[in-house]
Design an enzyme around this catalytic site. Sequence first.
Site, PDB file in Angstrom:
ATOM      1  N   PHE A  59       0.824  -1.210   0.000  1.00 30.63           N
ATOM      2  CA  PHE A  59       0.000   0.000   0.000  1.00 30.63           C
ATOM      3  C   PHE A  59       0.860   1.262   0.000  1.00 30.63           C
ATOM      4  O   PHE A  59       0.479   2.285  -0.555  1.00 30.63           O
ATOM      5  CB  PHE A  59      -0.936  -0.017   1.221  1.00 30.63           C
ATOM      6  N   VAL A  81       4.155  -7.700  -2.844  1.00 31.14           N
ATOM      7  CA  VAL A  81       3.298  -8.870  -3.010  1.00 31.14           C
ATOM      8  C   VAL A  81       2.103  -8.738  -2.073  1.00 31.14           C
ATOM      9  O   VAL A  81       2.242  -8.327  -0.924  1.00 31.14           O
ATOM     10  CB  VAL A  81       4.064 -10.192  -2.757  1.00 31.14           C
ATOM     11  N   HIS A  89      -9.752  -6.920   1.968  1.00 32.06           N
ATOM     12  CA  HIS A  89      -8.504  -6.168   2.101  1.00 32.06           C
ATOM     13  C   HIS A  89      -7.619  -6.336   0.870  1.00 32.06           C
ATOM     14  O   HIS A  89      -7.020  -5.363   0.378  1.00 32.06           O
ATOM     15  CB  HIS A  89      -7.763  -6.640   3.360  1.00 32.06           C
TER      16      HIS A  89
END
Length: 163
Positions: A59, A81, A89
């Site tokens: 993120f 990854v 999520h």
Amino acid sequence: MSGEGIPTDKPVDLSGLRVAVVAASWHEQVMDGLLAGAHEALTAYQVTEPYVVRVPGSFELPLVVQACARAEYDAVVALGVVIRGGTPHFDYVCTAATDGLNQVALQTGVPVGFGLLTCDTEEQALDRAGLEGSSESKGYEATAAALRTAQTLRQIGADNDIR
């Protein structure tokens, strides 16, 4: 299978490029493979002294990639990854990271190598990580793509006297 149709370009001397590699920290074994693949590509293309920085997770990749692009690197490689779990999520992180990295490239004009694995299982991630026994090396591929794109942009600039 992913990886079919991969370009067969041979590495060229791109030693004049300034390159940053931004790598997430989650899934250490997969990330070690992605980073090794990135370093292998940088070596093959004769890029020395890349700036390598780690971020907490995938993120966070777009923000730090953007900072590197603004710091006048010729190319930035994003490695991460995300493995699907039992909640949404996965979808949120994958979408945010992918869209963010795309926006960085378009807004800055700096190539961003997309080395973000979005996998259903850890086994899929390991198979793409470039480790011994892996069928693919996405770290190498993302790095080579960023380097070749930077080379193309330089050529366009030279051809048109714009860069």
